[in-house]
Design a protein around this motif. Structure first.
Motif, PDB file in Angstrom:
ATOM      1  N   ASN A  39     -76.145 -60.802 -86.622  1.00  0.00           N
ATOM      2  CA  ASN A  39     -76.093 -59.609 -87.475  1.00  0.00           C
ATOM      3  C   ASN A  39     -76.776 -58.511 -86.679  1.00  0.00           C
ATOM      4  O   ASN A  39     -77.943 -58.175 -86.899  1.00  0.00           O
ATOM      5  N   THR A  40     -76.029 -58.001 -85.686  1.00  0.00           N
ATOM      6  CA  THR A  40     -76.640 -57.166 -84.649  1.00  0.00           C
ATOM      7  C   THR A  40     -77.290 -55.902 -85.220  1.00  0.00           C
ATOM      8  O   THR A  40     -78.252 -55.396 -84.660  1.00  0.00           O
ATOM      9  N   GLY A  41     -76.767 -55.434 -86.341  1.00  0.00           N
ATOM     10  CA  GLY A  41     -77.370 -54.261 -86.966  1.00  0.00           C
ATOM     11  C   GLY A  41     -78.761 -54.559 -87.520  1.00  0.00           C
ATOM     12  O   GLY A  41     -79.568 -53.660 -87.724  1.00  0.00           O
ATOM     13  N   GLY A  84     -79.188 -54.286 -81.106  1.00  0.00           N
ATOM     14  CA  GLY A  84     -78.238 -55.377 -80.985  1.00  0.00           C
ATOM     15  C   GLY A  84     -76.929 -54.954 -80.351  1.00  0.00           C
ATOM     16  O   GLY A  84     -76.170 -55.791 -79.860  1.00  0.00           O
ATOM     17  N   LYS A  98     -74.388 -57.794 -97.004  1.00  0.00           N
ATOM     18  CA  LYS A  98     -73.125 -57.633 -96.254  1.00  0.00           C
ATOM     19  C   LYS A  98     -72.908 -58.779 -95.259  1.00  0.00           C
ATOM     20  O   LYS A  98     -71.852 -58.854 -94.627  1.00  0.00           O
ATOM     21  N   TRP A  99     -73.897 -59.624 -95.107  1.00  0.00           N
ATOM     22  CA  TRP A  99     -73.818 -60.676 -94.086  1.00  0.00           C
ATOM     23  C   TRP A  99     -73.521 -62.011 -94.766  1.00  0.00           C
ATOM     24  O   TRP A  99     -74.404 -62.847 -94.930  1.00  0.00           O
ATOM     25  N   ARG A 153     -69.087 -57.910 -85.168  1.00  0.00           N
ATOM     26  CA  ARG A 153     -68.753 -59.316 -85.337  1.00  0.00           C
ATOM     27  C   ARG A 153     -68.061 -59.885 -84.102  1.00  0.00           C
ATOM     28  O   ARG A 153     -67.550 -59.149 -83.274  1.00  0.00           O
TER      29      ARG A 153
END
Lengths: 297, 178
Positions: free
Chosen positions: B144-146, A78, B74-75, A112
């Motif tokens: 939530n790129t992780g 991502g 965490k999101w 974010r």
């Protein structure tokens, strides 16, 4: 004997037909030279066939040219996207040559969304002086007059870094890129350039029906790009290329889109008119499916 | 070894009955037209095989909805984002546009019915449906790129709200299916 080109075409068509139902294009900006903070989605492979052409040569006796290039973009995670470019060039009254390859990586350090979203960009270029794709125009103008046979012999190993800043303001994307480039093959100092762009979709609401030509499938904007000088030639602004270019994008189907941009040179060191075109095809979930094919997850 | 009664050989005349011919000789004695035919058949077969492999590769798997989805702790949407009201809430007909976007951009991971291919979220679960419209909008926007959920901030605000409208219909569809 069937020609290899035909076989490749059939294979490409097969991918298109089979993948059609399971792949998609999400949000893509219509820019050609400006990057925003939206990276390729993880596991997606994007194939982009593009060309930069100058229907009329530069004011320094350069002839008209077409510079096609293929871009393979893959979303590793991502926050990391990697790309490979293969490029060529053909000139009227001259020859057509392969001008080299580039590999680039973009990293998004902040997870974010913020008011300004930074992305770090690193590129290695193994190209020659005949390159004309003009993805960026740092330093001075290209060597306009040299024939391909001569300029393609002059190899250039270059590294390039960019700071990409991008914001979403309501439905507008506003992006600013600042770049520094160093030619490792000869002493040209550090060259600097910029690219800025703003764009938005033509319609913000999605209709319930499938439509190909409706405004929700179109986006438009403008970008400006050029040189900021170099440590050797100085930063006076004299002799630097500068362009401004409206950009238009049409999402043809759920997994393909077309971009078009006429560019206008703003000084004597720029091509007076550039025409850019690209066709993009995205294969979503490519990495996962490739892994599944080989028994992975 | 192959025993052949008669074989036309390109440029070599005809083999007599009873002549014994090695396979190596057979290969070199095939007429050019026949070689072209073999090449055509080979290429077409290889292309078809590759096509089938690619089709298998790109056809979405029909198995496994995500029944074990656990939300990333965490999101979490901040309170001010969760409190946002869907400006399209009184226009349920716009959910059709949301469905189109969902099928285009989200269904690859969340499946067309929203049940999710692991590790993507099962959007029909109460865990998801009990979140406010504002929280879902925030999650679509931020990503939530992780955890491989991309940010869709580049899509127009209205379209993201349309997707939220459509997500609410998934719960009803799931209930109807039970």
């Amino acid at each position: 004997m069937p020609r290899p080109k035909f076989a490749f075409f059939v294979i490409f068509l097969a991918i298109a037909l089979c993948a059609g139902s399971s792949i998609a294009v999400a949000q893509e900006s219509p820019y050609f030279t400006t990057y925003d903070h939206h990276l390729e989605e993880p596991g997606n492979l994007e194939l982009e066939f593009s060309s930069t052409s100058a229907p009329v040569g530069g004011t320094r006796a350069d002839s008209a040219f077409v510079a096609p290039y293929l871009e393979l973009e893959y979303g590793v995670t991502g926050w990391w996207t990697t790309e490979l470019y293969l490029e060529g060039q053909g000139r009227v009254g001259d020859s057509a040559v392969f001008t080299g390859w580039r590999i680039e990586n973009r990293f998004r350090p902040l997870k974010r969304e913020h008011w300004i979203n930074p992305v770090l960009y690193f590129e290695y270029e193994n190209i020659n002086e005949a390159t004309r794709i003009l993805k960026e125009t740092p330093g001075g103008p290209p060597d306009f007059g040299a024939p391909n046979a001569e300029s393609s012999r002059a190899r250039a190993h270059e590294i390039e870094a960019k700071l990409i800043l991008s914001s979403q303001v309501h439905n507008w994307n506003i992006a600013e890129n600042f770049l520094a480039e160093k030619n490792l093959s000869r002493s040209e100092g550090f060259e600097f350039g910029y690219s800025v762009g703003a764009s938005r979709p033509l319609s913000t609401l999605a209709s319930g029906s499938d439509c190909r030509f409706c405004a929700e499938n179109m986006s438009a904007g403008v970008e400006a790009y050029g040189s900021l000088g170099s440590t050797v030639l100085g930063f006076t602004g004299r002799g630097n290329s500068q362009y401004i270019a409206p950009v238009v994008q049409w999402q043809v189907s759920s997994n393909s889109r077309v971009k078009f941009s006429p560019g206008f040179g703003l000084n004597d060191h720029s091509y007076p008119f550039l025409l850019r075109f690209s066709y993009t095809y995205e294969i979503r979930g490519f990495g996962r499916k490739l892994a599944a094919l080989w028994g992975g997850r | 070894m192959i025993e052949m009664s008669e074989l036309k050989c390109a440029g070599r005349g005809t083999l007599a009955s009873g002549d014994r011919v090695g396979t190596g000789c057979l290969a070199c004695s095939v007429p050019a037209k026949q070689k072209n035919l073999f090449a055509w058949v080979g290429t077409v077969t290889a292309t078809l095989a590759l096509t089938l492999a690619l089709c298998a590769m790109f056809t979405p798997p029909a198995h496994a909805q995500n029944l074990t989805y656990i939300q990333d702790p965490k999101w979490q949407a901040p309170p001010e984002a969760s409190a946002k009201v869907n400006p399209l809430a009184n226009k349920p007909q716009l959910a059709a546009g949301g469905k189109k976007i969902f099928l285009r951009d989200c269904a690859q991971c969340h499946r067309p019915d929203g049940t999710g291919l692991p590790p993507a979220a099962n959007l029909t679960l109460p865990l998801v449906q009990q979140q406010s419209d504002g929280a879902l909008f925030w999650k679509i926007t931020q990503g939530n790129t992780g955890k491989k959920m991309p940010s869709f901030s580049g899509a127009p605000d209205a379209q993201r709200w349309q997707v939220v409208l459509f997500l609410r219909t998934l719960e009803r569809s799931a209930r109807a299916g039970q």
